[in-house]
Motif scaffolding. Structure first.
Motif, PDB file in Angstrom:
ATOM      1  N   ALA A 119       5.136 -10.309   9.364  1.00 30.39           N
ATOM      2  CA  ALA A 119       5.365 -11.476   8.493  1.00 30.39           C
ATOM      3  C   ALA A 119       5.716 -11.062   7.063  1.00 30.39           C
ATOM      4  CB  ALA A 119       4.132 -12.374   8.484  1.00 30.39           C
ATOM      5  N   GLY A 120       5.526  -9.780   6.750  1.00 25.87           N
ATOM      6  CA  GLY A 120       5.847  -9.305   5.413  1.00 25.87           C
ATOM      7  C   GLY A 120       4.764  -9.549   4.384  1.00 25.87           C
ATOM      8  N   SER A 121       3.560  -9.932   4.829  1.00 31.43           N
ATOM      9  CA  SER A 121       2.499 -10.190   3.854  1.00 31.43           C
ATOM     10  C   SER A 121       1.755  -8.920   3.436  1.00 31.43           C
ATOM     11  CB  SER A 121       1.523 -11.245   4.369  1.00 31.43           C
ATOM     12  OG  SER A 121       0.987 -10.871   5.597  1.00 31.43           O
ATOM     13  N   VAL A 122       1.947  -7.851   4.178  1.00 33.04           N
ATOM     14  CA  VAL A 122       1.426  -6.546   3.776  1.00 33.04           C
ATOM     15  C   VAL A 122       2.494  -5.509   4.113  1.00 33.04           C
ATOM     16  CG1 VAL A 122       0.195  -6.041   5.943  1.00 33.04           C
ATOM     17  CG2 VAL A 122      -0.543  -4.960   3.834  1.00 33.04           C
ATOM     18  N   GLU A 123       2.610  -4.543   3.249  1.00 33.36           N
ATOM     19  CA  GLU A 123       3.630  -3.515   3.420  1.00 33.36           C
ATOM     20  C   GLU A 123       2.988  -2.160   3.156  1.00 33.36           C
ATOM     21  OE1 GLU A 123       8.182  -2.817   1.866  1.00 33.36           O
ATOM     22  OE2 GLU A 123       6.801  -3.936   0.597  1.00 33.36           O
ATOM     23  N   PHE A 124       3.328  -1.188   3.994  1.00 35.77           N
ATOM     24  CA  PHE A 124       2.841   0.180   3.827  1.00 35.77           C
ATOM     25  C   PHE A 124       4.043   1.056   3.527  1.00 35.77           C
ATOM     26  CE2 PHE A 124      -0.240  -1.924   6.549  1.00 35.77           C
ATOM     27  CZ  PHE A 124      -1.428  -1.547   5.967  1.00 35.77           C
ATOM     28  N   ARG A 125       3.969   1.808   2.405  1.00 32.18           N
ATOM     29  CA  ARG A 125       5.122   2.602   1.978  1.00 32.18           C
ATOM     30  C   ARG A 125       4.714   4.040   1.702  1.00 32.18           C
ATOM     31  NH1 ARG A 125       8.708  -1.312  -1.637  1.00 32.18           N
ATOM     32  NH2 ARG A 125      10.101   0.459  -1.505  1.00 32.18           N
ATOM     33  N   VAL A 142       0.852  -1.188   0.000  1.00 34.28           N
ATOM     34  CA  VAL A 142       0.000   0.000   0.000  1.00 34.28           C
ATOM     35  C   VAL A 142       0.886   1.236   0.000  1.00 34.28           C
ATOM     36  CG1 VAL A 142      -1.784   1.279   1.258  1.00 34.28           C
ATOM     37  CG2 VAL A 142      -1.790  -1.237   1.274  1.00 34.28           C
ATOM     38  N   TRP A 143       0.627   2.119  -0.958  1.00 36.36           N
ATOM     39  CA  TRP A 143       1.352   3.381  -1.083  1.00 36.36           C
ATOM     40  C   TRP A 143       0.445   4.500  -0.608  1.00 36.36           C
ATOM     41  CZ3 TRP A 143       6.365   3.293  -2.602  1.00 36.36           C
ATOM     42  CH2 TRP A 143       6.825   2.097  -3.172  1.00 36.36           C
ATOM     43  N   TYR A 144       0.970   5.359   0.278  1.00 36.83           N
ATOM     44  CA  TYR A 144       0.152   6.436   0.820  1.00 36.83           C
ATOM     45  C   TYR A 144       1.016   7.658   1.103  1.00 36.83           C
ATOM     46  CZ  TYR A 144       1.957   5.340   5.476  1.00 36.83           C
ATOM     47  OH  TYR A 144       2.774   5.149   6.554  1.00 36.83           O
ATOM     48  N   ASN A 145       0.369   8.749   1.457  1.00 31.61           N
ATOM     49  CA  ASN A 145       1.025  10.028   1.700  1.00 31.61           C
ATOM     50  C   ASN A 145       1.104  10.295   3.198  1.00 31.61           C
ATOM     51  OD1 ASN A 145       1.953  12.673   1.591  1.00 31.61           O
ATOM     52  ND2 ASN A 145      -0.035  13.525   1.030  1.00 31.61           N
ATOM     53  N   THR A 146       2.290  10.133   3.784  1.00 30.67           N
ATOM     54  CA  THR A 146       2.446  10.368   5.223  1.00 30.67           C
ATOM     55  C   THR A 146       2.322  11.839   5.591  1.00 30.67           C
ATOM     56  OG1 THR A 146       4.849  10.532   5.003  1.00 30.67           O
ATOM     57  CG2 THR A 146       3.935   8.372   5.604  1.00 30.67           C
ATOM     58  N   ARG A 147       2.434  12.728   4.618  1.00 28.58           N
ATOM     59  CA  ARG A 147       2.322  14.158   4.911  1.00 28.58           C
ATOM     60  C   ARG A 147       0.879  14.601   5.117  1.00 28.58           C
ATOM     61  NH1 ARG A 147       6.910  16.167   0.641  1.00 28.58           N
ATOM     62  NH2 ARG A 147       8.603  15.023   1.619  1.00 28.58           N
ATOM     63  N   CYS A 148      -0.055  13.747   4.753  1.00 31.21           N
ATOM     64  CA  CYS A 148      -1.474  14.008   5.008  1.00 31.21           C
ATOM     65  C   CYS A 148      -1.787  13.467   6.401  1.00 31.21           C
ATOM     66  CB  CYS A 148      -2.343  13.300   3.962  1.00 31.21           C
ATOM     67  SG  CYS A 148      -4.090  13.241   4.391  1.00 31.21           S
ATOM     68  N   PRO A 149      -2.139  14.340   7.347  1.00 29.25           N
ATOM     69  CA  PRO A 149      -2.394  13.853   8.711  1.00 29.25           C
ATOM     70  C   PRO A 149      -3.518  12.816   8.794  1.00 29.25           C
ATOM     71  CG  PRO A 149      -2.460  16.270   8.624  1.00 29.25           C
ATOM     72  CD  PRO A 149      -2.289  15.779   7.226  1.00 29.25           C
ATOM     73  N   VAL A 150      -4.552  12.970   7.996  1.00 30.54           N
ATOM     74  CA  VAL A 150      -5.670  12.029   8.012  1.00 30.54           C
ATOM     75  C   VAL A 150      -5.227  10.679   7.450  1.00 30.54           C
ATOM     76  CG1 VAL A 150      -7.997  11.575   7.129  1.00 30.54           C
ATOM     77  CG2 VAL A 150      -7.364  13.886   7.891  1.00 30.54           C
ATOM     78  N   CYS A 151      -4.523  10.708   6.315  1.00 25.49           N
ATOM     79  CA  CYS A 151      -4.030   9.469   5.689  1.00 25.49           C
ATOM     80  C   CYS A 151      -3.060   8.750   6.616  1.00 25.49           C
ATOM     81  CB  CYS A 151      -3.320   9.781   4.373  1.00 25.49           C
ATOM     82  SG  CYS A 151      -4.320  10.716   3.212  1.00 25.49           S
ATOM     83  N   ASP A 152      -2.145   9.500   7.188  1.00 20.64           N
ATOM     84  CA  ASP A 152      -1.136   8.914   8.059  1.00 20.64           C
ATOM     85  C   ASP A 152      -1.781   8.266   9.280  1.00 20.64           C
ATOM     86  OD1 ASP A 152       1.648   8.382   8.481  1.00 20.64           O
ATOM     87  OD2 ASP A 152       1.668   9.950  10.020  1.00 20.64           O
ATOM     88  N   ALA A 153      -2.753   8.940   9.880  1.00 18.98           N
ATOM     89  CA  ALA A 153      -3.442   8.376  11.043  1.00 18.98           C
ATOM     90  C   ALA A 153      -4.211   7.111  10.666  1.00 18.98           C
ATOM     91  CB  ALA A 153      -4.391   9.415  11.644  1.00 18.98           C
ATOM     92  N   GLY A 154      -4.873   7.136   9.511  1.00 16.82           N
ATOM     93  CA  GLY A 154      -5.623   5.959   9.071  1.00 16.82           C
ATOM     94  C   GLY A 154      -4.728   4.762   8.808  1.00 16.82           C
ATOM     95  N   ILE A 155      -3.603   5.005   8.154  1.00 23.53           N
ATOM     96  CA  ILE A 155      -2.677   3.904   7.868  1.00 23.53           C
ATOM     97  C   ILE A 155      -2.030   3.403   9.158  1.00 23.53           C
ATOM     98  CG2 ILE A 155      -0.494   3.306   6.745  1.00 23.53           C
ATOM     99  CD1 ILE A 155      -2.937   3.325   4.844  1.00 23.53           C
ATOM    100  N   HIS A 210      -3.030   3.965  -3.244  1.00 23.03           N
ATOM    101  CA  HIS A 210      -2.704   3.043  -4.334  1.00 23.03           C
ATOM    102  C   HIS A 210      -2.054   1.817  -3.712  1.00 23.03           C
ATOM    103  CE1 HIS A 210      -3.461   6.447  -6.919  1.00 23.03           C
ATOM    104  NE2 HIS A 210      -3.231   5.718  -7.990  1.00 23.03           N
ATOM    105  N   ALA A 211      -2.158   0.693  -4.384  1.00 26.47           N
ATOM    106  CA  ALA A 211      -1.524  -0.532  -3.901  1.00 26.47           C
ATOM    107  C   ALA A 211      -1.208  -1.427  -5.086  1.00 26.47           C
ATOM    108  CB  ALA A 211      -2.444  -1.273  -2.926  1.00 26.47           C
ATOM    109  N   THR A 212      -0.243  -2.293  -4.879  1.00 26.93           N
ATOM    110  CA  THR A 212       0.040  -3.352  -5.844  1.00 26.93           C
ATOM    111  C   THR A 212      -0.178  -4.676  -5.129  1.00 26.93           C
ATOM    112  OG1 THR A 212       2.406  -3.203  -5.301  1.00 26.93           O
ATOM    113  CG2 THR A 212       1.654  -2.016  -7.252  1.00 26.93           C
ATOM    114  N   ASP A 213      -0.676  -5.652  -5.878  1.00 26.64           N
ATOM    115  CA  ASP A 213      -0.879  -6.971  -5.293  1.00 26.64           C
ATOM    116  C   ASP A 213       0.157  -7.947  -5.856  1.00 26.64           C
ATOM    117  OD1 ASP A 213      -1.809  -7.707  -7.823  1.00 26.64           O
ATOM    118  OD2 ASP A 213      -3.912  -7.797  -7.214  1.00 26.64           O
TER     119      ASP A 213
END
Length: 126
Positions: free
Chosen positions: A34-40, A8-21, A64-67
């Motif tokens: 376990a490495g089965s999900v990654e947040f970047r 999962v790709w997200y914007n850490t500079r967005c306070p709402v996005c960062d809190a949600g992630i 955005h995310a890649t599977d």
């Protein structure tokens, strides 16, 4: 380490996005370990999704995310994919991701994302 089921790709500079992630990371702590999900953070790798035609601004606007099959997911489809792998979140994926609700889910997500993106730009969260 095996390839994550979902990156999962997200914007850490967005306070709402960062809190949600951060909330999701806590709910998925075992999957993250376990490495089965990654947040970047897209801000550290702004060209990461350029091969898919997704820009830094696209990711700042919507998740955005890649599977594992190499597909790019965006917006509500990412939220639904995350809910599917979140303990206790499957019901959300079923409710909002079913064929009848999905168009409305995508519409609502996109409108919220547009408002949040405008708010972030106005408040300098870049």
């Amino acid at each position: 380490m095996p390839k994550p089921l979902l990156t999962v790709w997200y914007n850490t500079r967005c306070p709402v996005c960062d809190a949600g992630i951060n909330h999701q990371k806590r709910r998925l702590i075992e999957a993250v370990k376990a490495g089965s999900v990654e947040f970047r953070d897209i801000n550290f790798e702004p060209e990461a999704l350029s091969a898919f035609g997704a820009s830094l601004e696209d990711v700042r606007r919507r998740l955005h995310a890649t599977d594992t099959s190499g597909r790019l997911l965006a917006g509500a489809d990412v939220a639904i994919a995350v809910w599917r792998i979140t303990p206790g979140g499957g019901w959300l994926a079923s409710l909002f991701g079913n064929p009848i609700a999905l168009p409305l889910t995508r519409f609502a997500y996109d409108r919220f994302a547009d408002v949040l993106y405008a708010w972030n730009r106005r408040n300098g969260h870049w």
